[in-house]
Design an enzyme around this catalytic site. Structure first.
Site, PDB file in Angstrom:
ATOM      1  N   ASP A  14      37.078  45.966  42.897  1.00 29.36           N
ATOM      2  CA  ASP A  14      35.771  46.408  43.361  1.00 29.36           C
ATOM      3  C   ASP A  14      35.768  47.874  43.759  1.00 29.36           C
ATOM      4  O   ASP A  14      36.728  48.392  44.326  1.00 29.36           O
ATOM      5  CB  ASP A  14      35.325  45.578  44.564  1.00 29.36           C
ATOM      6  CG  ASP A  14      34.992  44.145  44.192  1.00 29.36           C
ATOM      7  OD1 ASP A  14      34.943  43.838  42.983  1.00 29.36           O
ATOM      8  OD2 ASP A  14      34.782  43.333  45.111  1.00 29.36           O
ATOM      9  N   GLY A  74      40.491  43.397  35.148  1.00 25.44           N
ATOM     10  CA  GLY A  74      41.482  44.131  34.380  1.00 25.44           C
ATOM     11  C   GLY A  74      42.909  43.677  34.557  1.00 25.44           C
ATOM     12  O   GLY A  74      43.839  44.331  34.080  1.00 25.44           O
ATOM     13  N   ASP A 100      32.801  35.665  37.209  1.00 19.57           N
ATOM     14  CA  ASP A 100      33.910  36.156  38.028  1.00 19.57           C
ATOM     15  C   ASP A 100      35.193  35.348  37.811  1.00 19.57           C
ATOM     16  O   ASP A 100      35.265  34.457  36.965  1.00 19.57           O
ATOM     17  CB  ASP A 100      33.491  36.157  39.500  1.00 19.57           C
ATOM     18  CG  ASP A 100      33.935  37.410  40.243  1.00 19.57           C
ATOM     19  OD1 ASP A 100      34.987  37.967  39.889  1.00 19.57           O
ATOM     20  OD2 ASP A 100      33.238  37.822  41.191  1.00 19.57           O
TER      21      ASP A 100
END
Length: 427
Positions: free
Chosen positions: A211, A191, A146
Protein backbone atom coordinates in the site's frame (compact mmCIF):
# COMPACT_ATOMS: atom_id res chain seq x y z
CA UNK A 1 22.68 -2.55 -4.97
CA UNK A 2 22.73 -3.11 -8.73
CA UNK A 3 19.47 -4.36 -10.22
CA UNK A 4 19.78 -6.93 -12.99
CA UNK A 5 18.43 -5.90 -16.41
CA UNK A 6 17.13 -9.44 -16.86
CA UNK A 7 13.90 -8.69 -14.99
CA UNK A 8 12.61 -6.01 -17.40
CA UNK A 9 13.46 -8.28 -20.32
CA UNK A 10 11.44 -11.07 -18.77
CA UNK A 11 8.53 -8.67 -18.44
CA UNK A 12 8.29 -8.60 -22.23
CA UNK A 13 6.90 -12.11 -22.01
CA UNK A 14 3.67 -10.82 -20.49
CA UNK A 15 2.28 -9.96 -23.91
CA UNK A 16 2.16 -13.64 -24.79
CA UNK A 17 -1.33 -15.10 -24.39
CA UNK A 18 -2.39 -11.83 -22.79
CA UNK A 19 -5.98 -11.15 -21.75
CA UNK A 20 -7.82 -9.12 -24.37
CA UNK A 21 -11.53 -9.35 -23.70
CA UNK A 22 -12.70 -5.96 -24.87
CA UNK A 23 -12.48 -3.98 -21.61
CA UNK A 24 -9.85 -1.80 -19.90
CA UNK A 25 -7.52 -1.51 -22.88
CA UNK A 26 -6.58 1.84 -21.36
CA UNK A 27 -5.85 2.48 -17.67
CA UNK A 28 -8.97 2.96 -15.57
CA UNK A 29 -9.60 6.49 -14.30
CA UNK A 30 -11.88 6.95 -11.32
CA UNK A 31 -12.32 7.10 -7.57
CA UNK A 32 -11.77 4.59 -4.75
CA UNK A 33 -13.04 5.03 -1.20
CA UNK A 34 -10.18 3.41 0.76
CA UNK A 35 -7.52 6.11 1.11
CA UNK A 36 -9.91 8.81 2.28
CA UNK A 37 -12.41 6.77 4.32
CA UNK A 38 -11.14 3.22 4.96
CA UNK A 39 -14.12 1.36 6.51
CA UNK A 40 -16.13 4.50 7.29
CA UNK A 41 -18.32 4.28 4.17
CA UNK A 42 -22.01 4.09 3.35
CA UNK A 43 -24.08 4.39 0.23
CA UNK A 44 -24.98 8.05 0.78
CA UNK A 45 -21.27 8.93 0.95
CA UNK A 46 -20.60 6.99 -2.24
CA UNK A 47 -23.43 8.70 -4.12
CA UNK A 48 -22.31 12.12 -2.86
CA UNK A 49 -18.79 11.33 -4.03
CA UNK A 50 -20.10 10.34 -7.47
CA UNK A 51 -21.96 13.64 -7.68
CA UNK A 52 -18.76 15.48 -6.82
CA UNK A 53 -16.87 13.59 -9.54
CA UNK A 54 -19.32 15.19 -11.96
CA UNK A 55 -19.64 18.67 -10.45
CA UNK A 56 -15.88 19.14 -9.98
CA UNK A 57 -15.22 18.37 -13.64
CA UNK A 58 -13.47 15.08 -12.97
CA UNK A 59 -15.89 13.14 -15.14
CA UNK A 60 -15.23 15.56 -18.01
CA UNK A 61 -11.50 14.93 -17.49
CA UNK A 62 -12.08 11.17 -17.92
CA UNK A 63 -12.60 9.83 -14.39
CA UNK A 64 -15.48 7.43 -15.01
CA UNK A 65 -15.40 4.86 -12.19
CA UNK A 66 -16.58 5.19 -8.59
CA UNK A 67 -15.38 2.15 -6.64
CA UNK A 68 -16.14 1.07 -3.09
CA UNK A 69 -13.38 -0.75 -1.24
CA UNK A 70 -13.40 -3.09 1.77
CA UNK A 71 -15.99 -3.19 4.60
CA UNK A 72 -19.20 -2.90 2.55
CA UNK A 73 -20.58 -6.34 3.51
CA UNK A 74 -22.14 -8.07 6.48
CA UNK A 75 -19.68 -10.27 8.37
CA UNK A 76 -21.64 -13.44 7.48
CA UNK A 77 -23.06 -14.81 4.27
CA UNK A 78 -26.76 -15.63 3.91
CA UNK A 79 -28.12 -19.13 4.49
CA UNK A 80 -27.77 -19.61 0.72
CA UNK A 81 -24.10 -18.70 0.89
CA UNK A 82 -24.54 -15.29 -0.73
CA UNK A 83 -22.74 -12.10 0.17
CA UNK A 84 -24.98 -9.59 1.93
CA UNK A 85 -24.37 -5.82 1.82
CA UNK A 86 -24.27 -4.19 5.26
CA UNK A 87 -27.94 -3.66 6.05
CA UNK A 88 -27.35 -0.36 7.87
CA UNK A 89 -24.71 1.28 5.68
CA UNK A 90 -25.76 -0.22 2.32
CA UNK A 91 -29.48 -0.98 2.71
CA UNK A 92 -30.12 -0.79 -1.05
CA UNK A 93 -26.90 -1.28 -2.96
CA UNK A 94 -28.65 -1.52 -6.33
CA UNK A 95 -30.18 1.90 -5.74
CA UNK A 96 -26.67 3.22 -5.11
CA UNK A 97 -25.29 1.81 -8.37
CA UNK A 98 -28.36 3.04 -10.26
CA UNK A 99 -27.68 6.58 -9.05
CA UNK A 100 -24.03 6.26 -10.07
CA UNK A 101 -25.10 5.05 -13.51
CA UNK A 102 -27.61 7.91 -13.85
CA UNK A 103 -24.64 10.28 -13.59
CA UNK A 104 -23.00 8.56 -16.55
CA UNK A 105 -20.44 6.80 -14.34
CA UNK A 106 -19.48 3.18 -13.67
CA UNK A 107 -19.48 1.39 -10.31
CA UNK A 108 -16.79 -0.87 -8.88
CA UNK A 109 -16.65 -3.17 -5.87
CA UNK A 110 -14.03 -4.95 -3.75
CA UNK A 111 -13.51 -8.64 -2.99
CA UNK A 112 -10.82 -11.05 -1.87
CA UNK A 113 -9.42 -14.29 -3.24
CA UNK A 114 -9.07 -15.83 0.24
CA UNK A 115 -11.36 -16.80 3.10
CA UNK A 116 -11.81 -13.17 4.21
CA UNK A 117 -11.10 -9.67 2.96
CA UNK A 118 -8.19 -7.82 4.51
CA UNK A 119 -10.59 -6.15 6.97
CA UNK A 120 -12.17 -9.47 7.95
CA UNK A 121 -15.31 -9.58 5.80
CA UNK A 122 -16.25 -12.66 3.71
CA UNK A 123 -13.81 -13.49 0.91
CA UNK A 124 -14.75 -15.20 -2.33
CA UNK A 125 -12.71 -18.41 -2.17
CA UNK A 126 -14.99 -21.27 -3.29
CA UNK A 127 -17.74 -18.70 -3.99
CA UNK A 128 -16.26 -17.09 -7.11
CA UNK A 129 -19.12 -17.74 -9.55
CA UNK A 130 -21.77 -16.95 -6.95
CA UNK A 131 -20.13 -13.67 -5.92
CA UNK A 132 -19.38 -12.29 -9.37
CA UNK A 133 -23.00 -12.96 -10.34
CA UNK A 134 -24.14 -11.01 -7.27
CA UNK A 135 -21.82 -8.14 -8.17
CA UNK A 136 -23.26 -8.00 -11.68
CA UNK A 137 -26.84 -8.21 -10.43
CA UNK A 138 -26.13 -5.28 -8.08
CA UNK A 139 -24.90 -3.13 -10.99
CA UNK A 140 -21.12 -3.31 -10.73
CA UNK A 141 -18.69 -3.85 -13.62
CA UNK A 142 -15.27 -3.51 -11.93
CA UNK A 143 -13.73 -5.80 -9.29
CA UNK A 144 -10.69 -5.03 -7.15
CA UNK A 145 -9.59 -8.46 -5.87
CA UNK A 146 -7.30 -8.69 -2.85
CA UNK A 147 -4.95 -11.32 -1.41
CA UNK A 148 -5.68 -11.83 2.30
CA UNK A 149 -6.44 -14.97 4.36
CA UNK A 150 -5.01 -17.48 1.88
CA UNK A 151 -6.36 -21.03 2.35
CA UNK A 152 -4.01 -23.78 3.57
CA UNK A 153 -2.03 -25.49 0.82
CA UNK A 154 -3.85 -28.81 1.31
CA UNK A 155 -7.13 -27.00 0.61
CA UNK A 156 -6.26 -24.65 -2.23
CA UNK A 157 -3.70 -26.87 -4.01
CA UNK A 158 -2.91 -23.92 -6.29
CA UNK A 159 -0.16 -21.38 -6.72
CA UNK A 160 -0.98 -17.69 -6.56
CA UNK A 161 -1.79 -17.71 -10.29
CA UNK A 162 -4.40 -20.41 -9.83
CA UNK A 163 -5.91 -18.59 -6.87
CA UNK A 164 -6.65 -15.59 -9.07
CA UNK A 165 -7.48 -17.72 -12.12
CA UNK A 166 -10.54 -19.03 -10.25
CA UNK A 167 -12.20 -15.60 -10.34
CA UNK A 168 -10.91 -14.86 -13.84
CA UNK A 169 -12.67 -18.00 -15.06
CA UNK A 170 -15.84 -17.04 -13.21
CA UNK A 171 -15.78 -13.61 -14.87
CA UNK A 172 -15.31 -15.14 -18.32
CA UNK A 173 -18.10 -17.67 -17.74
CA UNK A 174 -20.48 -14.98 -16.52
CA UNK A 175 -19.80 -12.80 -19.56
CA UNK A 176 -20.45 -15.76 -21.86
CA UNK A 177 -23.64 -16.82 -20.07
CA UNK A 178 -25.09 -13.33 -19.58
CA UNK A 179 -23.99 -11.78 -22.87
CA UNK A 180 -22.82 -8.72 -20.92
CA UNK A 181 -19.46 -6.99 -21.02
CA UNK A 182 -16.85 -8.76 -18.85
CA UNK A 183 -15.87 -7.25 -15.53
CA UNK A 184 -12.74 -5.17 -15.33
CA UNK A 185 -10.52 -7.34 -13.12
CA UNK A 186 -7.96 -5.54 -10.94
CA UNK A 187 -5.56 -7.89 -9.15
CA UNK A 188 -4.43 -6.61 -5.76
CA UNK A 189 -1.69 -9.19 -5.20
CA UNK A 190 0.99 -6.67 -4.06
CA UNK A 191 3.70 -7.98 -6.42
CA UNK A 192 4.87 -10.73 -4.09
CA UNK A 193 4.97 -13.41 -6.78
CA UNK A 194 6.15 -11.29 -9.72
CA UNK A 195 2.57 -10.62 -10.78
CA UNK A 196 3.80 -8.39 -13.63
CA UNK A 197 5.05 -11.57 -15.34
CA UNK A 198 1.67 -13.34 -15.34
CA UNK A 199 -1.03 -10.81 -14.46
CA UNK A 200 -1.88 -9.93 -18.06
CA UNK A 201 -3.07 -13.49 -18.72
CA UNK A 202 -5.73 -13.07 -16.01
CA UNK A 203 -6.57 -9.44 -15.32
CA UNK A 204 -6.44 -5.89 -16.59
CA UNK A 205 -4.17 -4.40 -13.92
CA UNK A 206 -2.06 -5.72 -11.07
CA UNK A 207 -0.66 -4.10 -7.97
CA UNK A 208 3.13 -4.16 -8.02
CA UNK A 209 3.85 -3.16 -4.41
CA UNK A 210 2.25 -2.89 -0.99
CA UNK A 211 0.00 0.00 0.00
CA UNK A 212 0.98 3.56 -0.76
CA UNK A 213 1.39 6.20 1.97
CA UNK A 214 1.15 10.01 1.59
CA UNK A 215 4.90 10.49 1.97
CA UNK A 216 7.67 11.15 -0.52
CA UNK A 217 9.55 8.07 0.70
CA UNK A 218 6.60 5.88 -0.30
CA UNK A 219 6.30 7.47 -3.73
CA UNK A 220 10.03 7.15 -4.38
CA UNK A 221 10.03 3.48 -3.40
CA UNK A 222 7.09 2.66 -5.70
CA UNK A 223 8.59 4.61 -8.61
CA UNK A 224 11.92 2.86 -8.10
CA UNK A 225 10.33 -0.59 -8.14
CA UNK A 226 8.13 0.15 -11.13
CA UNK A 227 11.03 1.60 -13.13
CA UNK A 228 12.38 -1.93 -13.61
CA UNK A 229 9.15 -3.49 -14.89
CA UNK A 230 7.77 -0.82 -17.21
CA UNK A 231 7.84 -3.24 -20.14
CA UNK A 232 5.01 -5.21 -18.53
CA UNK A 233 2.54 -2.38 -19.24
CA UNK A 234 0.77 -2.20 -22.59
CA UNK A 235 -2.77 -2.40 -23.95
CA UNK A 236 -3.12 -5.88 -22.43
CA UNK A 237 -2.73 -4.67 -18.88
CA UNK A 238 -1.18 -2.17 -16.52
CA UNK A 239 1.23 -2.05 -13.61
CA UNK A 240 -0.96 -0.65 -10.82
CA UNK A 241 1.10 1.66 -8.61
CA UNK A 242 -1.81 1.99 -6.12
CA UNK A 243 -4.20 4.84 -5.54
CA UNK A 244 -3.48 8.54 -5.87
CA UNK A 245 -2.66 10.08 -2.49
CA UNK A 246 -3.03 13.69 -3.55
CA UNK A 247 -4.69 15.93 -0.99
CA UNK A 248 -4.39 13.56 1.97
CA UNK A 249 -1.57 15.51 3.64
CA UNK A 250 2.10 14.65 3.79
CA UNK A 251 3.03 15.74 0.25
CA UNK A 252 4.16 19.15 -0.94
CA UNK A 253 2.61 20.61 -4.08
CA UNK A 254 5.68 19.68 -6.14
CA UNK A 255 5.63 16.14 -4.72
CA UNK A 256 1.95 15.85 -5.61
CA UNK A 257 2.74 16.86 -9.20
CA UNK A 258 5.53 14.27 -9.34
CA UNK A 259 3.17 11.63 -7.92
CA UNK A 260 0.49 12.28 -10.53
CA UNK A 261 2.96 12.62 -13.42
CA UNK A 262 4.80 9.37 -12.69
CA UNK A 263 1.58 7.39 -12.22
CA UNK A 264 0.02 8.81 -15.38
CA UNK A 265 3.02 8.54 -17.71
CA UNK A 266 3.82 5.03 -16.46
CA UNK A 267 0.25 4.16 -17.53
CA UNK A 268 -0.93 3.15 -14.07
CA UNK A 269 -4.66 3.19 -13.36
CA UNK A 270 -5.52 6.55 -11.79
CA UNK A 271 -7.90 6.08 -8.87
CA UNK A 272 -8.37 9.16 -6.71
CA UNK A 273 -8.30 8.53 -2.96
CA UNK A 274 -9.05 12.06 -1.74
CA UNK A 275 -12.05 13.41 0.19
CA UNK A 276 -13.55 15.29 -2.74
CA UNK A 277 -15.66 17.52 -0.50
CA UNK A 278 -12.44 19.04 0.83
CA UNK A 279 -10.31 19.03 -2.32
CA UNK A 280 -8.27 22.17 -2.97
CA UNK A 281 -8.06 23.97 -6.33
CA UNK A 282 -4.35 23.09 -6.57
CA UNK A 283 -4.99 19.36 -6.22
CA UNK A 284 -7.98 19.50 -8.56
CA UNK A 285 -5.77 21.26 -11.09
CA UNK A 286 -3.21 18.46 -10.88
CA UNK A 287 -5.84 15.74 -11.30
CA UNK A 288 -7.37 17.43 -14.36
CA UNK A 289 -4.18 18.16 -16.31
CA UNK A 290 -5.57 17.17 -19.69
CA UNK A 291 -2.17 17.01 -21.44
CA UNK A 292 -0.84 14.50 -18.90
CA UNK A 293 -4.10 12.53 -18.91
CA UNK A 294 -4.04 12.37 -22.70
CA UNK A 295 -0.78 10.40 -22.56
CA UNK A 296 -2.14 8.04 -19.91
CA UNK A 297 -5.17 7.48 -22.17
CA UNK A 298 -3.24 7.30 -25.48
CA UNK A 299 -5.23 4.97 -27.74
CA UNK A 300 -2.33 4.42 -30.16
CA UNK A 301 0.63 3.75 -27.84
CA UNK A 302 0.01 1.63 -24.74
CA UNK A 303 3.54 1.38 -23.36
CA UNK A 304 4.81 3.13 -20.26
CA UNK A 305 7.69 5.56 -20.20
CA UNK A 306 10.96 3.91 -19.08
CA UNK A 307 14.26 5.18 -17.69
CA UNK A 308 16.98 6.01 -20.20
CA UNK A 309 19.38 7.23 -17.51
CA UNK A 310 19.27 6.83 -13.77
CA UNK A 311 20.93 10.14 -12.94
CA UNK A 312 22.61 10.36 -9.55
CA UNK A 313 23.05 6.59 -9.47
CA UNK A 314 24.69 4.33 -12.02
CA UNK A 315 22.23 2.91 -14.56
CA UNK A 316 20.29 -0.15 -13.34
CA UNK A 317 20.79 0.81 -9.70
CA UNK A 318 17.85 0.05 -7.44
CA UNK A 319 17.54 2.75 -4.79
CA UNK A 320 14.22 3.11 -2.99
CA UNK A 321 15.08 6.64 -1.85
CA UNK A 322 16.58 7.91 -5.10
CA UNK A 323 14.98 6.22 -8.11
CA UNK A 324 15.83 6.82 -11.76
CA UNK A 325 15.46 10.45 -12.81
CA UNK A 326 15.34 10.45 -16.63
CA UNK A 327 12.49 8.73 -18.50
CA UNK A 328 11.08 8.74 -22.01
CA UNK A 329 8.67 6.87 -24.21
CA UNK A 330 6.66 7.10 -27.42
CA UNK A 331 3.20 8.58 -27.68
CA UNK A 332 0.68 9.23 -30.40
CA UNK A 333 1.90 12.80 -30.77
CA UNK A 334 5.62 12.68 -30.03
CA UNK A 335 8.23 11.55 -27.54
CA UNK A 336 7.35 11.97 -23.85
CA UNK A 337 10.02 12.86 -21.29
CA UNK A 338 9.79 12.89 -17.51
CA UNK A 339 12.59 14.46 -15.48
CA UNK A 340 12.23 13.61 -11.80
CA UNK A 341 14.35 15.48 -9.27
CA UNK A 342 14.75 12.97 -6.45
CA UNK A 343 17.10 15.25 -4.49
CA UNK A 344 16.14 17.27 -1.44
CA UNK A 345 17.13 20.53 -3.11
CA UNK A 346 16.49 22.16 -6.53
CA UNK A 347 18.65 20.92 -9.38
CA UNK A 348 19.34 21.57 -13.05
CA UNK A 349 18.60 18.49 -15.15
CA UNK A 350 20.41 18.00 -18.47
CA UNK A 351 20.19 15.25 -21.07
CA UNK A 352 21.24 14.63 -24.65
CA UNK A 353 18.19 14.02 -26.83
CA UNK A 354 19.50 10.83 -28.38
CA UNK A 355 19.94 9.23 -24.96
CA UNK A 356 16.28 8.41 -25.50
CA UNK A 357 15.81 5.56 -27.98
CA UNK A 358 12.76 7.35 -29.40
CA UNK A 359 14.74 10.38 -30.68
CA UNK A 360 16.34 10.51 -34.13
CA UNK A 361 19.89 11.75 -34.54
CA UNK A 362 20.40 14.84 -36.69
CA UNK A 363 16.90 16.21 -36.06
CA UNK A 364 15.63 19.10 -33.99
CA UNK A 365 12.53 18.93 -31.80
CA UNK A 366 9.88 21.34 -30.66
CA UNK A 367 9.40 21.31 -26.89
CA UNK A 368 5.99 21.35 -25.18
CA UNK A 369 5.88 21.69 -21.38
CA UNK A 370 2.97 19.58 -20.15
CA UNK A 371 2.67 21.44 -16.85
CA UNK A 372 3.04 25.08 -17.91
CA UNK A 373 1.12 24.26 -21.12
CA UNK A 374 3.57 26.32 -23.14
CA UNK A 375 5.62 25.77 -26.28
CA UNK A 376 9.24 26.30 -25.26
CA UNK A 377 11.13 26.65 -28.50
CA UNK A 378 13.24 24.04 -30.25
CA UNK A 379 15.79 21.63 -28.78
CA UNK A 380 18.87 20.73 -30.77
CA UNK A 381 21.06 17.91 -29.48
CA UNK A 382 20.25 18.46 -25.78
CA UNK A 383 17.90 19.99 -23.26
CA UNK A 384 18.33 21.52 -19.80
CA UNK A 385 15.56 22.02 -17.26
CA UNK A 386 16.76 24.66 -14.81
CA UNK A 387 16.08 24.68 -11.07
CA UNK A 388 13.68 21.74 -10.96
CA UNK A 389 12.22 21.89 -7.42
CA UNK A 390 13.17 19.34 -4.78
CA UNK A 391 11.12 16.19 -5.42
CA UNK A 392 9.67 18.04 -8.40
CA UNK A 393 9.04 17.02 -11.98
CA UNK A 394 9.26 18.26 -15.54
CA UNK A 395 7.07 16.64 -18.20
CA UNK A 396 7.77 17.35 -21.86
CA UNK A 397 6.44 16.35 -25.25
CA UNK A 398 9.03 16.60 -28.04
CA UNK A 399 7.93 16.59 -31.67
CA UNK A 400 10.16 16.23 -34.71
CA UNK A 401 10.72 19.67 -36.26
CA UNK A 402 12.96 18.71 -39.16
CA UNK A 403 16.70 18.47 -39.73
CA UNK A 404 18.98 20.15 -37.23
CA UNK A 405 20.78 23.27 -38.59
CA UNK A 406 23.52 22.61 -41.13
CA UNK A 407 27.01 22.61 -39.67
CA UNK A 408 25.97 21.64 -36.17
CA UNK A 409 29.13 20.53 -34.42
CA UNK A 410 30.49 18.05 -33.47
CA UNK A 411 29.35 15.67 -36.24
CA UNK A 412 27.73 13.39 -33.67
CA UNK A 413 25.95 14.41 -30.48
CA UNK A 414 27.43 11.29 -28.88
CA UNK A 415 31.03 11.01 -30.03
CA UNK A 416 31.66 7.49 -28.72
CA UNK A 417 32.14 5.18 -31.74
CA UNK A 418 31.26 8.04 -34.11
CA UNK A 419 33.25 7.83 -37.34
CA UNK A 420 33.49 9.30 -40.81
CA UNK A 421 32.94 7.18 -43.91
CA UNK A 422 36.68 6.46 -44.14
CA UNK A 423 36.76 5.20 -40.55
CA UNK A 424 38.25 8.26 -38.91
CA UNK A 425 36.94 8.46 -35.36
CA UNK A 426 35.49 11.63 -33.87
CA UNK A 427 37.35 12.43 -30.67
Amino acid sequence: MTFSPVLPLLALLTAVNALSNGVAKLPVLGYNTWNAYHCDIDQDLVVTTAELVVSLGLKDAGYMHVNIDDCWAEKNRSSAGELVPDQVRFPNITDMTSKIHSLGLHAGIYGDSGWFTCAGYPGSFEHESQDIKSFQDWGFDYLKYDNCYIPYDEIIREGIVGKYQRMADAIADLAKDSGKTPFIFSLCEWGWSQVWLWGSTIGHSWRVTGDIAPQWSSLASIINFNSFITQATNFYGHNDMDMLQLGNGGLSYDEAKSHFTAWALMKSPLLIGTNLSAITPDILGILTNKEILAINQDSVVGESISPFRWGINADWTSNSSFPAQYYSGPSENGTVFMLLNTLDEPADMFFSLTESPWIRAGRQYSVRDLWTHTDNGTAVRNFTASAVPAHGVVALLLKDAGNEPNGTSPPCAVTSNCASENGTSVA
